[in-house]
Enzyme design. Structure first.
Site, mmCIF file in Angstrom:
data_model
loop_
_atom_site.group_PDB
_atom_site.id
_atom_site.type_symbol
_atom_site.label_atom_id
_atom_site.label_comp_id
_atom_site.label_asym_id
_atom_site.label_seq_id
_atom_site.Cartn_x
_atom_site.Cartn_y
_atom_site.Cartn_z
ATOM 1 C CD GLN A 1 -3.127 0.769 0.248
ATOM 2 O OE1 GLN A 1 -3.343 -0.394 -0.099
ATOM 3 N NE2 GLN A 1 -3.850 1.794 -0.183
ATOM 4 C CB VAL B 1 -3.671 5.953 -3.130
ATOM 5 C CG1 VAL B 1 -3.073 4.695 -2.511
ATOM 6 C CG2 VAL B 1 -3.608 5.886 -4.645
ATOM 7 C CB ALA B 2 -6.457 3.909 1.446
ATOM 8 C CB SER C 1 -6.229 0.278 2.416
ATOM 9 O OG SER C 1 -6.901 -0.558 1.484
ATOM 10 C CG HIS D 1 -7.898 -4.027 -0.451
ATOM 11 N ND1 HIS D 1 -8.371 -5.167 -1.064
ATOM 12 C CD2 HIS D 1 -8.647 -3.010 -0.943
ATOM 13 C CE1 HIS D 1 -9.348 -4.850 -1.899
ATOM 14 N NE2 HIS D 1 -9.540 -3.548 -1.840
ATOM 15 C CG ASP E 1 -11.425 -4.620 -4.638
ATOM 16 O OD1 ASP E 1 -12.286 -4.297 -3.799
ATOM 17 O OD2 ASP E 1 -10.374 -3.982 -4.810
ATOM 18 C CD GLU F 1 -14.502 1.336 -3.638
ATOM 19 O OE1 GLU F 1 -13.714 2.269 -3.767
ATOM 20 O OE2 GLU F 1 -14.206 0.259 -3.081
ATOM 21 C CG HIS G 1 -14.485 -2.961 -1.180
ATOM 22 N ND1 HIS G 1 -13.160 -2.580 -1.255
ATOM 23 C CD2 HIS G 1 -14.674 -3.339 0.107
ATOM 24 C CE1 HIS G 1 -12.578 -2.719 -0.079
ATOM 25 N NE2 HIS G 1 -13.485 -3.177 0.771
#
Length: 314
Positions: free
Chosen positions: A161, A190-191, A196, A198, A205, A253, A256
Site C-alpha cells: 500500500q 489512494v488510501a 485501507s 485491503h 474486490d 463500490e 468491494h
C-alpha cells in the site's frame, strides 16, 4: 225484478277475469318477483362488501398502516426501500477480529498481523485464511448457478500500500504540486498505508468474466445480483453501498465486499446498516473510538498490478 240474494256473511263473489287479464296479472307478478330478487341480491352484496372492507381495515391496522396504503415509489418508478430499523441489541461480538473497522479515520491496530492463503486460483489473489476458504466456497456455489466470481484484488500488505501511495504522490508532484500538496491530493485517490481495508486481509474486490472493470457498472451484472442475495451466507457484506457514501467516506463500490463471518454478516445485513453505522449503534462496549466518522470521500479499490483496471483507487 228478481235480486241476487246471498246469505249474510257469505264471501263476495269474485270477479271473473278474462284470459287476457289473467295473463297480464301473472306477468306483473313475475316482474315484481324478479325485481324483489334483484333488490335482495343487491342488499346481500352490499352487506358482504361492507364486511370485507371492514376485515381489511382491521388487518391493516393490525399491521400498523392505514388501509389501502402502498409503498411510495421513487422518481424512477421503482419502489423505494423502507428505512431499516435496527434491532434493540445484537449478538455480534465486537472483539471478534473479523469485525475490525478500518477506514480513512481508523487505521490498523499497532502490531496487526494476518495469515493469508490463496482464495482464487485463477488470479492467485489472497485473503485472510478463513476469508479465503469462504470465498472459494462462495465462488463454487455461484458457479453452480451459472455466475462467475473473480477475486480481482484481495490482501495488500501495508508495504505494498505504501508503494501505491508513493506512486500517486510522485504522479501529483509531476503536475506541479509541492510534496506536501501532492500527499494531500494522493489521499483522495489512494488510501494512506494502514488505512485501507485491503491491509486487513478481509477485503475482496470481486468482478466477473463478463465485467472486469471496477466501476459502478458492476452493479448491473448478474454477479452483483447474486452477491447481494447470497454473499452474507458465506460471511461477506457489501462494504460501500450507494446510499451510505456520506457515512463510509467511500464512493459506491459494488465490487468491494468485506468478510466478517457468516453469523456477523447475517446480523449486519438484517440491520440494513453499513459497518460504520453498525459499530456506532452496537459497538460502544467494545470501544469505537472514532469508528462512526466517515472518511474523505476517496475510493478503496487500489491500483497497480493487484487491483486490475480500476477506474479509481485507494
Amino acid at each position: 225484478m228478481s235480486q241476487d240474494r246471498r246469505p249474510s256473511g257469505a264471501p263476495p263473489r269474485r270477479m271473473q277475469l278474462s284470459p287476457a287479464a289473467r295473463r297480464a296479472a301473472a306477468a306483473r307478478r313475475r316482474k315484481r318477483i324478479r325485481r324483489n330478487r334483484i333488490l335482495f341480491g343487491l342488499a346481500v352484496l352490499a352487506v358482504v362488501l361492507v364486511v370485507v372492507l371492514g376485515v381489511r381495515a382491521l388487518l391493516s391496522l393490525a399491521k400498523g398502516k392505514p388501509d389501502g396504503s402502498s409503498v411510495p415509489e421513487s422518481s424512477s418508478g421503482s419502489a423505494a426501500a423502507p428505512t431499516p430499523t435496527p434491532a434493540a441489541s445484537t449478538s455480534v461480538d465486537f472483539t471478534d477480529a473479523r469485525m475490525i473497522l478500518v477506514n480513512n479515520n481508523m487505521g490498523l491496530p499497532e502490531g496487526y498481523t494476518v495469515e493469508t492463503q490463496t482464495a482464487d486460483e485463477s488470479t492467485g489473489k489472497q485473503l485472510q485464511t478463513e476469508a479465503a476458504q469462504s470465498f472459494a466456497a462462495m465462488q463454487a456455489a455461484a458457479k453452480l448457478d451459472g455466475v462467475s466470481l473473480i477475486l480481482q484484488s484481495g490482501y495488500r500488505s501495508v508495504e505494498y500500500q505504501q508503494g501505491l501511495f508513493d506512486q500517486q504522490v510522485e504522479k501529483m508532484i509531476k503536475t506541479g504540486l509541492s510534496e506536501a500538496e501532492a500527499k494531500e491530493q494522493a489521499k483522495t485517490v489512494v488510501a494512506v498505508p494502514g488505512y485501507s481495508e485491503h491491509n486487513t486481509g478481509y477485503a475482496a474486490d470481486i468482478l466477473t468474466d463478463s465485467y472486469r472493470v471496477m466501476d459502478s457498472g458492476f452493479a448491473k451484472t448478474d454477479a452483483y445480483t447474486w452477491l447481494t442475495e447470497h454473499a452474507a451466507e458465506y460471511g461477506f457484506i457489501e462494504r460501500y453501498p450507494e446510499d451510505k457514501s456520506a457515512i463510509t467516506g467511500i464512493i459506491f463500490e459494488p465490487w468491494h465486499w468485506r468478510y466478517v463471518g457468516a453469523e456477523n454478516a447475517a446480523e449486519i445485513k438484517k440491520s440494513g446498516l453499513c459497518l460504520e453505522e453498525f459499530w456506532a449503534t452496537y459497538g460502544s462496549d467494545a470501544g469505537t473510538g472514532s469508528s462512526s466518522e466517515s472518511g474523505a470521500g476517496s475510493s478503496d479499490s487500489g491500483s497497480g498490478s493487484d487491483a486490475g483496471s480500476a477506474s479509481s483507487a485507494a
